[in-house]
Design a protein around this motif. Structure first.
Motif, PDB file in Angstrom:
ATOM      1  N   GLU A 180       0.772  -1.233   0.003  1.00 46.37           N
ATOM      2  CA  GLU A 180       0.132   0.050  -0.068  1.00 46.37           C
ATOM      3  C   GLU A 180       0.818   1.152   0.041  1.00 46.37           C
ATOM      4  OE1 GLU A 180      -2.399  -0.500   3.555  1.00 46.37           O
ATOM      5  OE2 GLU A 180      -3.808  -1.681   2.665  1.00 46.37           O
ATOM      6  N   GLN A 181       2.112   1.315   0.877  1.00 46.54           N
ATOM      7  CA  GLN A 181       2.670   2.512   1.066  1.00 46.54           C
ATOM      8  C   GLN A 181       3.546   2.660  -0.242  1.00 46.54           C
ATOM      9  OE1 GLN A 181       3.035   4.645   3.693  1.00 46.54           O
ATOM     10  NE2 GLN A 181       1.325   3.425   4.076  1.00 46.54           N
ATOM     11  N   LEU A 182       3.945   1.727  -1.059  1.00 50.04           N
ATOM     12  CA  LEU A 182       4.766   1.833  -2.041  1.00 50.04           C
ATOM     13  C   LEU A 182       4.017   2.393  -3.297  1.00 50.04           C
ATOM     14  CD1 LEU A 182       7.560  -0.745  -2.301  1.00 50.04           C
ATOM     15  CD2 LEU A 182       7.572   1.334  -1.230  1.00 50.04           C
ATOM     16  N   THR A 183       2.900   1.757  -3.681  1.00 48.74           N
ATOM     17  CA  THR A 183       1.831   2.218  -4.703  1.00 48.74           C
ATOM     18  C   THR A 183       1.452   3.437  -4.397  1.00 48.74           C
ATOM     19  OG1 THR A 183       0.248   0.917  -3.546  1.00 48.74           O
ATOM     20  CG2 THR A 183       1.265  -0.202  -5.203  1.00 48.74           C
ATOM     21  N   SER A 184       1.173   3.845  -3.076  1.00 49.39           N
ATOM     22  CA  SER A 184       0.892   5.332  -2.746  1.00 49.39           C
ATOM     23  C   SER A 184       1.717   6.413  -3.154  1.00 49.39           C
ATOM     24  CB  SER A 184       0.237   5.510  -1.336  1.00 49.39           C
ATOM     25  OG  SER A 184      -0.741   4.441  -1.034  1.00 49.39           O
ATOM     26  N   LEU A 185       3.169   5.806  -3.037  1.00 45.83           N
ATOM     27  CA  LEU A 185       4.152   6.921  -3.306  1.00 45.83           C
ATOM     28  C   LEU A 185       4.236   7.027  -4.672  1.00 45.83           C
ATOM     29  CD1 LEU A 185       6.856   5.661  -0.737  1.00 45.83           C
ATOM     30  CD2 LEU A 185       5.866   7.830  -0.631  1.00 45.83           C
ATOM     31  N   ALA A 186       4.030   5.972  -5.555  1.00 40.81           N
ATOM     32  CA  ALA A 186       4.030   5.934  -7.061  1.00 40.81           C
ATOM     33  C   ALA A 186       2.946   6.971  -7.382  1.00 40.81           C
ATOM     34  CB  ALA A 186       3.983   4.688  -7.508  1.00 40.81           C
ATOM     35  N   ALA A 187       1.844   6.985  -6.959  1.00 44.88           N
ATOM     36  CA  ALA A 187       0.812   7.590  -7.336  1.00 44.88           C
ATOM     37  C   ALA A 187       0.830   9.240  -7.000  1.00 44.88           C
ATOM     38  CB  ALA A 187      -0.667   7.205  -6.642  1.00 44.88           C
ATOM     39  N   GLU A 188       1.574   9.641  -5.943  1.00 49.19           N
ATOM     40  CA  GLU A 188       1.732  10.830  -5.418  1.00 49.19           C
ATOM     41  C   GLU A 188       2.920  11.463  -6.477  1.00 49.19           C
ATOM     42  OE1 GLU A 188       2.800  10.458  -1.416  1.00 49.19           O
ATOM     43  OE2 GLU A 188       0.807   9.855  -0.781  1.00 49.19           O
ATOM     44  N   ASN A 189       3.825  10.794  -6.734  1.00 49.22           N
ATOM     45  CA  ASN A 189       4.996  11.330  -7.439  1.00 49.22           C
ATOM     46  C   ASN A 189       4.804  11.050  -9.085  1.00 49.22           C
ATOM     47  OD1 ASN A 189       7.261  12.063  -5.355  1.00 49.22           O
ATOM     48  ND2 ASN A 189       6.207  10.395  -4.552  1.00 49.22           N
ATOM     49  N   ARG A 190       4.243  12.008  -9.722  1.00 48.98           N
ATOM     50  CA  ARG A 190       3.807  11.906 -11.097  1.00 48.98           C
ATOM     51  C   ARG A 190       4.985  11.629 -12.226  1.00 48.98           C
ATOM     52  NH1 ARG A 190      -1.539  10.329 -11.498  1.00 48.98           N
ATOM     53  NH2 ARG A 190      -2.758  11.295 -10.091  1.00 48.98           N
ATOM     54  N   THR A 191       6.188  12.482 -11.742  1.00 47.77           N
ATOM     55  CA  THR A 191       7.156  12.542 -12.582  1.00 47.77           C
ATOM     56  C   THR A 191       8.266  11.281 -12.358  1.00 47.77           C
ATOM     57  OG1 THR A 191       8.469  13.799 -10.858  1.00 47.77           O
ATOM     58  CG2 THR A 191       7.211  15.014 -12.566  1.00 47.77           C
ATOM     59  N   MET A 192       7.865  10.375 -11.468  1.00 49.60           N
ATOM     60  CA  MET A 192       8.595   9.251 -11.166  1.00 49.60           C
ATOM     61  C   MET A 192       8.756   8.302 -12.244  1.00 49.60           C
ATOM     62  SD  MET A 192       8.718   6.891  -7.570  1.00 49.60           S
ATOM     63  CE  MET A 192       7.099   6.114  -8.078  1.00 49.60           C
TER      64      MET A 192
END
Length: 597
Positions: free
Chosen positions: A486-498
């Motif tokens: 949950e944490q890693l997928t949330s971080l990916a969703a929050e960082n659009r340029t990643m």
């Protein structure tokens, strides 16, 4: 034990017997002679605490010591009756048989046998790690609550009144209701004994030191309080006729030579005593190993936990066949052992023989010991075990540990010792699983001009818009796998340029099957989001297990030996910015130096 052979490690007695000499024997014999006198009042007192005849306390201080001497690795650990184990014994047996009855004594033998077999089995199968489930806050909270219960249970003998119960809320109302009917001579004997014991424990050593005694001699003499209290009150009973005035005394003692006893082994009884026996085994082992390590550190000795389990198991098995009850290693007894100058476990055997001899010759005299004195000995002895600061300290340091200690204390006082320690263990395990299920996950960046990465919330670091560097500080298993996902997928969703997410695995020691499935899911979910999943700094044993799965075949990214290497390949600009910042800072420093000079 450093140069011991395999056989000597299995039977440590062979190791120290190999270098035993006359001087060592002389020191052991002298120490045993001193200890024999000092242990008798305590042994009698702890038998009464367990609801058993005083003979059980004497037998528990004679025969079981031989079992520990054969397998134990501590030179100074004194095995015998101890306060907390005696309380657990009495608490476990009271619902099954009346205290002081033959049935009660018979069940104590069964309890000792079961405890001994469990300890020996744990030693044989190297299961000493089970004791690790008792955290320090739980043990400290349990012991502190037990001290309160023990002190409350003994106040009836101090005042010569009636009170019974296994919890504080059972004991206190009865003590308060019956206090007006206190027996004055008994109360005077009890209060005098308490005052004398407290004085001997706290003030005697400094006073003796000021009189010219060496510190070691003063310390030894200050621990003779129980012997002094017993002697003085025996004289008072005989001279003043206190027994005729209603002061309860021990009465005639049985033979000091233990006889063979056979524990009752009915299936129903065994079933009822399995849990108490297990708790006694674990608590006794934790207390014993802690004491053993304390004294071993003073002489750089080596303590082998599995041997200690075997030694305690042998001691309890012998206890079951000599009319005694469960035993363990105690701190106060071991301190006396240490101060008396004993050198090897043979001193324990000599102590047992010494106790038998002393009782054989002084039984008529010892029979006049008031029960109030024995209760005073128990109270003063256990008060040194209590840690009343545990709640304050754990509240300041860790609220989870505070909760474990507080629950253990509260449940022990309200529901009794068995339920209390079980509650403490369950709370500790629950808190452990909760913490492990929510591991610390940090986004990290590069420390300028280094290859080190630190938390972005704590340090001035350089980060990348293209590469998100994440470190998880916990092994991955079923309890935290979903949380990580949950944490890693949330971080990916929050960082659009990643474009890349690199999981730093430097703190991951293992990955179970559930966590492996979560990693596979993370890999696929990130790929669907346009992000490539990578790993860095994977430990060898973890990599070995990953190679046995299909995860590496499905991994969209790569596995890097170091995280610095990952950034060099995925976003070299971060490395370059770090070098530029360092160069700029260095130039500023160089410009300032001429001005300062």
């Amino acid at each position: 034990m450093r140069n011991a052979t395999g056989l000597e490690r299995a039977l440590p007695m062979l190791h120290w017997l190999r270098r035993y000499d006359r001087l060592t024997f002389a020191r052991d014999a002298l120490g045993a002679a001193i200890v024999s006198f000092l242990f008798i009042p305590q042994s009698l007192a702890y038998a009464l605490l367990a609801g058993l005849p005083v003979s059980a306390g004497l037998y528990a201080s004679i025969v079981p010591l031989m079992g520990y001497a054969l397998f134990g690795t501590s030179r100074f650990l004194a095995v015998g009756p101890v306060a907390v184990i005696s309380l657990l014994t009495g608490s476990a047996l009271e619902p099954l048989a009346a205290a002081g009855s033959p049935e009660h004594a018979g069940l104590a033998l069964t309890l000792a046998l079961l405890s001994g077999l469990m300890l020996a089995a744990m030693g044989l199968f190297r299961l000493g790690f089970l004791a690790n489930f008792l955290s320090h806050p739980v043990v400290s909270g349990f012991v502190t609550a037990s001290v309160i219960l023990i002190a409350a249970s003994q106040m009836k003998n101090i005042f010569g009144i009636h009170a019974s119960g296994n919890t504080l809320f059972e004991l206190l109302p009865q003590l308060a209701a019956n206090l007006p009917a206190l027996h004055l001579p008994t109360t005077l004997v009890g209060i005098f004994s308490l005052a004398l014991l407290v004085f001997m424990r706290r003030r005697a050593a400094p006073l003796l030191g000021s009189m010219g005694f060496t510190p070691s001699t003063a310390a030894m003499l200050s621990r003779m309080g129980p012997l002094v209290a017993a002697f003085l009150t025996i004289v008072a009973v005989m001279v003043l006729g206190l027994e005729a005035k209603g002061v309860k005394v021990l009465g005639p003692l049985p033979s000091a030579i233990p006889t063979l006893t056979l524990p009752p082994l009915e299936l129903r009884t065994i079933t009822q005593l399995l849990l108490p026996a297990f708790l006694i085994s674990i608590i006794g082992f934790v207390e014993s190993i802690s004491v053993a390590h304390t004294f071993a550190a003073k002489h750089r000795d080596i303590i082998l936990p599995n041997n200690e389990l075997m030694g305690l198991g042998a001691a309890n098995i012998l206890s079951a066949f000599c009319g005694a009850f469960p035993v363990s290693g105690g701190f106060s007894r071991s301190v006396v052992n240490y101060d008396a100058g004993v050198q090897t476990p043979l001193a324990a055997i000599l102590t047992g023989i010494g106790i038998a001899i002393v009782v054989a010759f002084l039984a008529p005299f010892i029979a006049h010991v008031p029960q109030a004195v024995l209760s005073a000995i128990i109270i003063v002895a256990v008060m040194s075990l209590a840690d009343f600061s545990i709640l304050r300290n754990t509240w300041a340091y860790s609220r989870a540990d505070f909760a474990a200690a507080a629950v253990t204390i509260a449940i022990t006082l309200i529901e009794g010792v068995e339920i209390g320690i079980l509650a403490g263990v369950l709370v500790s395990i629950a808190l452990l699983l909760y913490r492990a299920s929510r591991p610390h996950i940090a986004t990290v960046g590069l420390v300028p001009n280094t290859e080190h990465f630190r938390n972005v919330k704590r340090h001035e670091v350089i980060t990348s818009d293209k590469v998100l560097s994440v470190r998880v500080d916990e092994s991955l298993f079923f309890a935290n796998a979903r949380y990580l996902e949950e944490q890693l997928t949330s971080l990916a969703a929050e960082n659009r340029t990643m474009e890349h997410l690199v999981l730093i695995c430097s703190a991951i020691n293992s990955i179970d099957a559930s966590a492996l499935e979560s990693l596979e899911s993370i890999n696929q979910q990130l790929w669907d989001m346009g992000v490539t999943f990578h790993l860095s700094e994977v430990k060898g044993p973890v990599m070995d297990r990953l190679k046995r799965s299909h995860f590496l075949e499905h991994l969209k990214g790569r596995i890097y030996l170091s995280h610095y290497q990952a950034l060099q390949e995925l976003d070299p600009s971060v490395i370059k910015r770090g070098e530029e910042q360092h160069a700029a800072l260095r130039a500023v420093v160089e410009d300032m130096q001429p001005a300062q000079s």
